[in-house]
Design an enzyme around this catalytic site. Structure first.
Site, short mmCIF file in Angstrom:
data_model
loop_
_atom_site.label_atom_id
_atom_site.label_comp_id
_atom_site.label_asym_id
_atom_site.label_seq_id
_atom_site.Cartn_x
_atom_site.Cartn_y
_atom_site.Cartn_z
N LEU A 10 23.67 53.05 113.51
CA LEU A 10 22.66 52.07 113.10
C LEU A 10 22.05 52.39 111.74
CD1 LEU A 10 22.80 51.83 116.33
CD2 LEU A 10 20.50 50.92 116.16
N GLY A 49 14.61 54.60 113.59
CA GLY A 49 14.18 53.29 113.08
C GLY A 49 13.70 52.37 114.18
N PHE A 50 13.47 51.14 113.82
CA PHE A 50 12.95 50.14 114.75
C PHE A 50 13.90 49.93 115.93
CE2 PHE A 50 13.32 45.33 115.26
CZ PHE A 50 12.48 45.28 116.37
N ASP A 62 18.89 60.91 111.24
CA ASP A 62 18.09 59.94 110.51
C ASP A 62 17.45 60.65 109.31
OD1 ASP A 62 15.92 58.03 109.79
OD2 ASP A 62 16.47 57.05 111.67
N THR A 111 13.49 54.96 106.17
CA THR A 111 12.76 53.78 106.66
C THR A 111 12.29 53.96 108.11
OG1 THR A 111 14.85 52.66 107.27
CG2 THR A 111 13.91 52.12 105.12
N TYR A 113 23.59 44.93 100.85
CA TYR A 113 23.53 45.02 102.32
C TYR A 113 24.71 44.29 102.94
CZ TYR A 113 21.45 44.82 107.01
OH TYR A 113 21.20 44.94 108.36
#
Ligand code: UDP
Length: 312
Positions: A73, A10-11, A31, A35, A145
């Protein structure tokens, strides 16, 4: 060291993986690419010291290599992304976190939980200190979330208290930089892409709501320090430089030289009114504070998106 990173494609995760590989570690990334993207790991994979395992960590984590640190994460993180995957978001915050904690426990490894400023909900206390318990709507749309991350904090703390697992819980405030996904709906990526395309900037509500933007390299440095320290209690990581959404729009228009107009769209339900981290704990415990100026960070992010969009 051998390090496991869930959500490493991810980012934030991919920048963390780059930093770990650069310091000489071998990294296994877990992962499901829901996303994240393999492209984010191009550099890390090319070193031969990063391996990507495409797995949903909510289902389990297959890791036979011994690891010394586990960074957890994995989760959708932008509001449109988690609103589109409510059940998956709750699953990765609960079962995914349990699997990541078990991996650390089995290995006697240090564990870092990527938590969020969203645990403070729409905060009544301002700026937010770690001692604040938050103001979260448990059945609002964002609860998938917010409550997943709050549960993840509770579970991480229980492993720490029950098993003596060394843990770091970091509450990450709005972070930006290259590799934000173009369409993921966050304020910085939306405004930059809209500016570069000459489209109107979509300000939700009045634009008077505030956020505090931290550049990704600062955050990644904080994650590494926090994991090494394993303080055991939550630590805010963010840049206290608070701005209104309208100020963010203006800054991005300046940096891109765009003449896009600003248009209003409805404010999403339960959108926090203001957010600014108190980072005294990070300063004291980790000797950490952000170094990258927001405007400089925006310039670097604009350059990334201009390249991604094939504009420059
Ligand atoms: N926002 C906006 N226009 C956009 C995207 C977001 O005005 O195109 C606002 C959003 O309502 C919020 C802030 O920008 O007040 C930050 O939103 P983001 O989705 O980046 O993250 P959040 O902090 O809400 O999780």
């Amino acid at each position: 060291m051998n390090v496991a990173v869930t959500g490493g494609a991810g980012f934030v995760g991919s920048h963390l993986v780059d930093a770990l590989v650069a310091r000489g570690d071998s990294v296994v990334v877990f992962d499901d690419l829901s996303t994240g993207s393999t492209e984010n790991l191009t550099g890390a994979l090319a070193t031969g010291r990063c391996e990507l395992r495409v797995q949903d960590v909510s289902q389990g984590i297959d890791c036979e290599v011994p690891v010394h640190e586990v960074y957890h994460l994995a989760s959708p993180a932008s509001p449109p992304a988690y609103l589109a995957r409510p059940l998956e978001t709750l699953a990765v915050g609960s079962e995914g976190t349990r699997h990541a904690l078990e991996l650390a426990h089995r290995n006697g490894a240090k564990f870092l939980l990527a938590s969020t400023s969203e645990v403070y909900g729409n905060p009544i206390e301002h700026p937010q200190r770690e001692s604040y318990w938050g103001n979260v709507n448990p059945v609002g749309p964002r609860s998938v979330y917010d409550e997943a991350k709050r549960f993840a904090e509770a579970l991480t703390t229980a492993y720490h208290r029950t098993h003596g697992l060394p843990v770091a819980i970091v509450r990450i405030f709005n972070t930006f930089g290259p590799r934000l996904a173009e369409g993921d709906g966050r304020v910085v990526s939306n405004f930059i892409c809209q500016s570069l395309r000459g489209e109107p900037l979509t300000v939700y509500g009045t634009g008077e709501q505030t956020r505090s933007l931290c550049y990704v390299s600062d955050l990644v440095r904080g994650l590494q320090l926090a994991c090494a320290e394993s303080f055991g209690e939550p630590i805010n990581l963010g840049n206290p430089n608070e701005m209104t959404v309208l100020e963010i729009a203006t800054l991005i228009l300046q940096c891109t030289g765009s003449s896009s107009e600003i248009i209003r769209q409805p404010l999403p339900q339960d959108d926090p009114t203001r957010r600014r981290p108190d980072i005294e704990r990070a300063r004291t415990i980790l000797n950490w504070s952000p170094e990258v100026d927001v405007a400089a960070g925006i310039e670097m992010t604009v350059a990334y998106f201009a390249h991604q969009l094939g504009l420059r």
